[in-house]
Design a protein around this motif. Sequence first.
Motif, PDB file in Angstrom:
ATOM      1  N   VAL A 135       0.369   5.588 -11.110  1.00  0.00           N
ATOM      2  CA  VAL A 135      -1.172   4.906 -10.758  1.00  0.00           C
ATOM      3  C   VAL A 135      -1.583   4.003 -11.293  1.00  0.00           C
ATOM      4  N   ASP A 136      -1.342   3.429 -12.731  1.00  0.00           N
ATOM      5  CA  ASP A 136      -1.745   1.828 -12.833  1.00  0.00           C
ATOM      6  C   ASP A 136      -2.100   1.021 -11.807  1.00  0.00           C
ATOM      7  N   LEU A 137      -0.833   1.206 -11.785  1.00  0.00           N
ATOM      8  CA  LEU A 137      -0.379   0.082 -10.134  1.00  0.00           C
ATOM      9  C   LEU A 137      -0.741   0.319  -8.963  1.00  0.00           C
ATOM     10  N   GLY A 138      -1.459   1.633  -9.701  1.00  0.00           N
ATOM     11  CA  GLY A 138      -2.539   1.166  -7.401  1.00  0.00           C
ATOM     12  C   GLY A 138      -1.616   2.498  -6.614  1.00  0.00           C
ATOM     13  N   ALA A 139      -0.389   2.838  -7.059  1.00  0.00           N
ATOM     14  CA  ALA A 139      -0.744   4.238  -5.873  1.00  0.00           C
ATOM     15  C   ALA A 139      -1.585   5.039  -5.595  1.00  0.00           C
ATOM     16  N   ASP A 140      -1.643   5.860  -4.839  1.00  0.00           N
ATOM     17  CA  ASP A 140      -2.345   6.497  -4.110  1.00  0.00           C
ATOM     18  C   ASP A 140      -1.323   8.318  -3.943  1.00  0.00           C
ATOM     19  N   ILE A 141      -1.605   8.465  -5.414  1.00  0.00           N
ATOM     20  CA  ILE A 141      -0.993  10.122  -5.431  1.00  0.00           C
ATOM     21  C   ILE A 141      -1.449  11.289  -5.509  1.00  0.00           C
ATOM     22  N   ARG A 142      -0.749  12.027  -4.399  1.00  0.00           N
ATOM     23  CA  ARG A 142      -1.642  12.730  -3.520  1.00  0.00           C
ATOM     24  C   ARG A 142      -0.950  14.401  -4.089  1.00  0.00           C
ATOM     25  N   ARG A 143      -1.570  15.001  -5.050  1.00  0.00           N
ATOM     26  CA  ARG A 143      -0.611  16.700  -5.121  1.00  0.00           C
ATOM     27  C   ARG A 143      -1.482  17.629  -4.799  1.00  0.00           C
ATOM     28  N   ASP A 197       0.877  -1.011   0.007  1.00  0.00           N
ATOM     29  CA  ASP A 197       0.401   0.326  -0.045  1.00  0.00           C
ATOM     30  C   ASP A 197       1.031   1.182  -0.164  1.00  0.00           C
ATOM     31  N   THR A 198       0.740   2.308  -1.215  1.00  0.00           N
ATOM     32  CA  THR A 198       1.132   2.839  -1.520  1.00  0.00           C
ATOM     33  C   THR A 198       0.924   4.342  -1.190  1.00  0.00           C
ATOM     34  N   VAL A 199       1.295   5.566  -0.416  1.00  0.00           N
ATOM     35  CA  VAL A 199       0.775   6.920  -0.531  1.00  0.00           C
ATOM     36  C   VAL A 199       1.746   8.060  -0.734  1.00  0.00           C
ATOM     37  N   VAL A 200       1.640   8.666  -1.783  1.00  0.00           N
ATOM     38  CA  VAL A 200       2.839   9.294  -1.802  1.00  0.00           C
ATOM     39  C   VAL A 200       2.076  11.290  -1.891  1.00  0.00           C
ATOM     40  N   VAL A 201       3.101  11.664  -0.894  1.00  0.00           N
ATOM     41  CA  VAL A 201       2.407  13.715  -1.167  1.00  0.00           C
ATOM     42  C   VAL A 201       3.642  14.067  -1.846  1.00  0.00           C
ATOM     43  N   GLU A 202       2.839  14.855  -2.915  1.00  0.00           N
ATOM     44  CA  GLU A 202       3.959  16.149  -3.244  1.00  0.00           C
ATOM     45  C   GLU A 202       3.382  17.752  -3.457  1.00  0.00           C
ATOM     46  N   ARG A 203       4.369  18.318  -2.725  1.00  0.00           N
ATOM     47  CA  ARG A 203       3.635  19.143  -2.600  1.00  0.00           C
ATOM     48  C   ARG A 203       3.061  20.671  -3.480  1.00  0.00           C
ATOM     49  N   HIS A 204       3.509  19.955  -5.146  1.00  0.00           N
ATOM     50  CA  HIS A 204       3.097  21.281  -6.113  1.00  0.00           C
ATOM     51  C   HIS A 204       1.465  20.484  -5.985  1.00  0.00           C
ATOM     52  N   ALA A 205       0.975  21.248  -7.121  1.00  0.00           N
ATOM     53  CA  ALA A 205      -0.718  21.167  -7.530  1.00  0.00           C
ATOM     54  C   ALA A 205      -0.261  20.308  -8.847  1.00  0.00           C
ATOM     55  N   GLN A 206       1.305  20.740  -9.046  1.00  0.00           N
ATOM     56  CA  GLN A 206       0.878  20.648 -10.984  1.00  0.00           C
ATOM     57  C   GLN A 206       2.593  20.119 -10.686  1.00  0.00           C
ATOM     58  N   ARG A 207       3.101  19.581 -12.452  1.00  0.00           N
ATOM     59  CA  ARG A 207       4.491  19.366 -12.691  1.00  0.00           C
ATOM     60  C   ARG A 207       5.128  20.896 -12.680  1.00  0.00           C
TER      61      ARG A 207
END
Length: 499
Positions: free
Chosen positions: A110-118, A26-36
Amino acid sequence: MTEALIVGAGPAGLLLACELRTAGVDTVVVERHAQRPDFCRGFNLNARALDLLARRGLAERLIGEGWQVPHAAFSGLPVTLTLAGAHTDHPYSLGIPQTKVEDILEAHAVDLGADIRRGHELRALEQDSESVTATVTTGAGEYRVRAAYLIGCDGGRSTVRKQAGIDFPGTEATRFSLLGDVELADPEALPFGATTGPGGTVFVIPRPGYVRLITTDRNPPEDKDTPVTLGLLQTAVDDALGRHVELRAARWLTRFGNAARQASEYVRGRVILAGDAAHIHPPAGAIGVNVALDDAFNLGWKLAATVRGTAPAHLLDSYHTERHTAGAHVLANTRAQVLLGEADDRLGPLTDLLTRVASHPAGNRALVETITGLDTRYEMPPDSDHPWLGRLAPDLALTTGDGRTSLAGLLASGRAVLLDLTGGTTVRESAAGWADRVDIVTATCPDHPELRAILLRPDGHTAWLRTAGPDHADGLHQALQHWHGPAAPSDAASVGTSH
Ligand SMILES: Cc1cc2nc3c(=O)[nH]c(=O)nc-3n(C[C@H](O)[C@H](O)[C@H](O)COP(=O)(O)OP(=O)(O)OC[C@H]3O[C@@H](n4cnc5c(N)ncnc54)[C@H](O)[C@@H]3O)c2cc1C
């Protein structure tokens, strides 16, 4: 609550997310930038990164997006190094924007199911013996995430590193450069490459639709984060060249230095560092993205096994040992490249000597394998002295009961592979207790008839290998146990895949 919380969606964080999801974590990614961001820092994947990505089936689609350059430069030496003959399946550097690499890795994660939160920024963390709790802010407020492990892939100024209290020793920047992604009003006014004038040198690197200019920042401000303006870059370029070359349409303007630092611990309890968060170095050799990917690839399978509870106690520590050593080599060779570029007459004899070494085929190969990380060899339990031991084995062409495949193809599932080329049963029977964690594959390898059996870690590094001898399985138990823990009871072992 999640098993893994990754902070930062740069190359390290995104590839690590792919690796952990491939292993079912189970993997969550938090990224401070809303967009690249709309600027692009790096523009290349090197041979080592492509070899690694090929072991997950990711290299082909990246290669299709870039351009191949069969040589490399050792900054400060007036020679071009060739990658022909180097220990790699990809004897070139791939020109490709870092942003494109990130797009492809993010889509795959994302395809593999990671929860990426921008638009989610880590502000604080605390850990105990069971978990790490992170405080994350968004435009809408603040929340807390508990994770079994938290991985700081949050760049050179890593909040995770600081919050975890991990030291970052090294050397301060002594020189700064100005960088501008701009257009030349007259495209003929400056050629690509280095142009030296009475006041210094301006490097011009072609980019799609614009040029990247780099020149020395002779009067860096006290606060190095002070924004660079087009006027400042214009003055620096004109001063260096001793003439006016008009710049316009700035896309990105920045300043960077030659600091070199490395985290003293890559793993502290349940907090782990990867990529620039673990090491920063001068930009010579254009290797930052590549080392970040290398860290993630080394870490992913080890962390997954640790989360699953199947890892031997030392496995996560081996991430520190292996990648801290590799990182130290990167710091050393990038600093050497910067030193050789200094305008200092005392360096002349050293430059001449290294130029002669680099001009010799063996010297060329050694240097090119050093600056690309192709010489990476991890220490394995004492075994054979075969040159592949500890390194990536080449992508061997193989035939199994399912047809033609390759070594890289067998590793796509992210599991360890034991390749049995003996035609007998000894190797397979010896490894039966690990079949729940290791794919045991019977195959033939016409290009290497001397090979009998080879054990590959999930990252493709050769953990054990036999070419001849009566007992083909000698030392295999030790290697399996070292990387994958004790054998499972005989009823559990039968769940593993074998061909
Ligand atoms: C001018 C320049 C040119 C370069 N050229 C090259 C090149 O040609 N080739 C090459 O290989 N390398 C190059 N590099 C280096 C390369 O860009 C980096 O080494 C690479 O991006 C490191 O990847 P990373 O994933 O470790 O960190 P980063 O790419 O820096 O990613 C970190 C991410 O974490 C996010 N983040 C930070 N703090 C937080 C927080 N608190 N919460 C949530 N998210 C957070 C950031 O927004 C960022 O998205 C260059 C660097 C520069 C500055």
